[in-house]
Design an enzyme around this catalytic site. Structure first.
Site, mmCIF file in Angstrom:
data_model
loop_
_atom_site.group_PDB
_atom_site.id
_atom_site.type_symbol
_atom_site.label_atom_id
_atom_site.label_comp_id
_atom_site.label_asym_id
_atom_site.label_seq_id
_atom_site.Cartn_x
_atom_site.Cartn_y
_atom_site.Cartn_z
ATOM 1 N N TYR A 51 0.744 -1.187 0.072
ATOM 2 C CA TYR A 51 0.059 -0.017 -0.087
ATOM 3 C C TYR A 51 0.902 1.257 0.037
ATOM 4 O O TYR A 51 0.420 2.183 0.298
ATOM 5 C CB TYR A 51 -0.891 0.022 1.023
ATOM 6 C CG TYR A 51 -2.045 -1.009 1.080
ATOM 7 C CD1 TYR A 51 -3.004 -0.990 0.083
ATOM 8 C CD2 TYR A 51 -2.657 -1.969 2.034
ATOM 9 C CE1 TYR A 51 -4.028 -1.758 -0.403
ATOM 10 C CE2 TYR A 51 -3.337 -2.816 1.909
ATOM 11 C CZ TYR A 51 -4.281 -2.777 0.939
ATOM 12 O OH TYR A 51 -5.284 -3.534 0.715
ATOM 13 N N ARG A 87 -11.792 -8.003 -10.809
ATOM 14 C CA ARG A 87 -12.251 -6.640 -10.498
ATOM 15 C C ARG A 87 -13.655 -6.685 -10.413
ATOM 16 O O ARG A 87 -14.387 -5.986 -9.399
ATOM 17 C CB ARG A 87 -11.533 -5.503 -11.164
ATOM 18 C CG ARG A 87 -10.126 -5.774 -10.875
ATOM 19 C CD ARG A 87 -9.588 -4.995 -10.049
ATOM 20 N NE ARG A 87 -9.660 -3.342 -9.941
ATOM 21 C CZ ARG A 87 -9.320 -2.585 -8.955
ATOM 22 N NH1 ARG A 87 -8.444 -3.039 -8.042
ATOM 23 N NH2 ARG A 87 -9.416 -1.291 -9.098
ATOM 24 N N THR A 93 -14.568 0.025 -4.820
ATOM 25 C CA THR A 93 -13.896 0.139 -3.310
ATOM 26 C C THR A 93 -14.836 0.373 -2.162
ATOM 27 O O THR A 93 -14.815 -0.555 -1.154
ATOM 28 C CB THR A 93 -12.855 1.179 -3.344
ATOM 29 O OG1 THR A 93 -12.192 1.192 -4.581
ATOM 30 C CG2 THR A 93 -12.010 1.437 -2.124
ATOM 31 N N ARG A 104 -18.372 -6.741 -2.583
ATOM 32 C CA ARG A 104 -18.384 -5.696 -1.739
ATOM 33 C C ARG A 104 -19.981 -5.127 -1.797
ATOM 34 O O ARG A 104 -20.432 -4.718 -0.602
ATOM 35 C CB ARG A 104 -17.419 -4.797 -2.236
ATOM 36 C CG ARG A 104 -15.974 -4.984 -1.806
ATOM 37 C CD ARG A 104 -15.011 -4.060 -2.718
ATOM 38 N NE ARG A 104 -13.596 -4.206 -2.115
ATOM 39 C CZ ARG A 104 -12.621 -3.579 -2.983
ATOM 40 N NH1 ARG A 104 -12.960 -2.795 -3.868
ATOM 41 N NH2 ARG A 104 -11.544 -3.698 -2.739
ATOM 42 N N ASN A 114 -13.448 -3.760 3.317
ATOM 43 C CA ASN A 114 -14.067 -3.919 2.134
ATOM 44 C C ASN A 114 -13.951 -5.162 1.385
ATOM 45 O O ASN A 114 -13.919 -5.642 0.448
ATOM 46 C CB ASN A 114 -13.951 -2.908 1.216
ATOM 47 C CG ASN A 114 -12.649 -2.412 0.671
ATOM 48 O OD1 ASN A 114 -11.689 -3.427 0.766
ATOM 49 N ND2 ASN A 114 -12.276 -1.695 -0.150
ATOM 50 N N GLU A 128 2.437 -8.306 -7.930
ATOM 51 C CA GLU A 128 1.746 -8.325 -6.677
ATOM 52 C C GLU A 128 1.712 -9.975 -6.490
ATOM 53 O O GLU A 128 2.018 -10.233 -5.157
ATOM 54 C CB GLU A 128 0.253 -7.882 -6.714
ATOM 55 C CG GLU A 128 0.208 -6.516 -6.787
ATOM 56 C CD GLU A 128 -1.032 -6.085 -6.301
ATOM 57 O OE1 GLU A 128 -2.119 -6.963 -6.340
ATOM 58 O OE2 GLU A 128 -1.477 -4.779 -5.990
HETATM 59 P P1 ADP Z 1 -9.197 -1.016 -4.231
HETATM 60 O O1 ADP Z 1 -9.133 -1.903 -3.391
HETATM 61 O O2 ADP Z 1 -10.596 -1.011 -4.607
HETATM 62 O O3 ADP Z 1 -8.284 -1.223 -5.414
HETATM 63 P P2 ADP Z 1 -7.786 1.591 -3.494
HETATM 64 O O4 ADP Z 1 -6.570 0.937 -4.413
HETATM 65 O O5 ADP Z 1 -8.352 2.780 -4.053
HETATM 66 O O6 ADP Z 1 -9.164 0.485 -3.888
HETATM 67 O O7 ADP Z 1 -7.407 1.392 -1.896
HETATM 68 C C1 ADP Z 1 -6.933 0.395 -1.259
HETATM 69 C C2 ADP Z 1 -7.482 0.066 -0.019
HETATM 70 O O8 ADP Z 1 -7.310 1.067 0.916
HETATM 71 C C3 ADP Z 1 -8.821 -0.107 -0.315
HETATM 72 O O9 ADP Z 1 -9.491 -1.291 -0.596
HETATM 73 C C4 ADP Z 1 -9.475 0.100 1.197
HETATM 74 O O10 ADP Z 1 -9.457 -0.985 2.107
HETATM 75 C C5 ADP Z 1 -8.348 1.199 1.768
HETATM 76 N N1 ADP Z 1 -8.694 2.664 1.454
HETATM 77 C C6 ADP Z 1 -8.899 3.444 0.155
HETATM 78 N N2 ADP Z 1 -9.447 4.639 0.437
HETATM 79 C C7 ADP Z 1 -9.643 4.719 1.778
HETATM 80 C C8 ADP Z 1 -9.990 5.855 2.684
HETATM 81 N N3 ADP Z 1 -10.318 6.911 2.217
HETATM 82 N N4 ADP Z 1 -10.195 5.372 3.994
HETATM 83 C C9 ADP Z 1 -9.867 4.405 4.571
HETATM 84 N N5 ADP Z 1 -9.357 3.292 3.788
HETATM 85 C C10 ADP Z 1 -9.241 3.357 2.583
#
Ligand code: ADP
Length: 156
Positions: A51, A87, A93, A104, A114, A128
């Site tokens: 992350y 996806r 998300t 989700r 999520n 990854e």
């Molecule tokens: P995705 O998992 O749908 O690809 P993102 O890459 O945008 O989403 O974000 C990675 C993960 O970080 C999300 O799955 C979620 O668990 C967390 N996340 C993203 N945005 C937020 C936020 N504003 N507040 C808290 N957690 C977040």
């Protein structure tokens, strides 16, 4: 068409809410092939790598705490167009905005909790997979449903 590989992490909220089987079943029934699967507790190094692009976001510390609060299930899936298909199955998300019928959308109410991570096509799914699986933890094998999952021209 070429088979793709993609990474899924089943997150701590799914484990605590007894949704592991439900989630695995959705990928399995869709026709994705499980080529690697294990339980792993994510440490700080792995989470920073995974992350990293959110390191300066206010939710980063909370996200790391959440993702290391219990083990997760890491899965490597393969199939033709597997990256985008997974996806779609996972959904948007934010659980409260995700389409019904997605994981989700059916089970989630939260932006952070999520349930599932799925590789983004723009962020190198192969990288990854390598982050979470050693070579010997990934398997090649033939599945008997392959010929019925895809049309002849799609298989070649
Ligand atoms: P995705 O998992 O749908 O690809 P993102 O890459 O945008 O989403 O974000 C990675 C993960 O970080 C999300 O799955 C979620 O668990 C967390 N996340 C993203 N945005 C937020 C936020 N504003 N507040 C808290 N957690 C977040």
């Amino acid at each position: 068409m070429k088979e793709e590989r993609t990474l899924v992490l089943i997150k701590p909220d799914a484990l605590q809410r007894n949704l592991l089987g439900e989630i695995v079943t959705r990928f399995e029934r869709k026709g994705l092939k499980i080529i690697g699967m294990k339980m792993v507790r994510l440490d700080d190094v792995l989470l920073k790598e995974h992350y990293g692009k959110y390191a300066d976001k206010p939710f980063f510390a909370g996200l790391k705490r959440f993702m290391s609060s219990s083990p997760v299930i890491a899965m490597a899936l393969s199939g033709i167009k597997a990256v985008s298909t997974v996806r779609y199955i996972v959904g948007q998300t934010r659980g409260y905005e995700a389409d019904p019928g997605t994981i989700r959308g059916d089970f989630g109410m939260s932006q952070q909790a999520n349930l599932v991570h799925a590789s983004d096509p723009s962020e190198s799914p192969e990288e990854e997979i390598k982050r979470f699986f050693k070579r010997e933890e990934l398997f090649e094998y033939k599945k008997i449903d392959f010929e019925f999952l895809y049309a002849e021209d799609e298989r070649n």
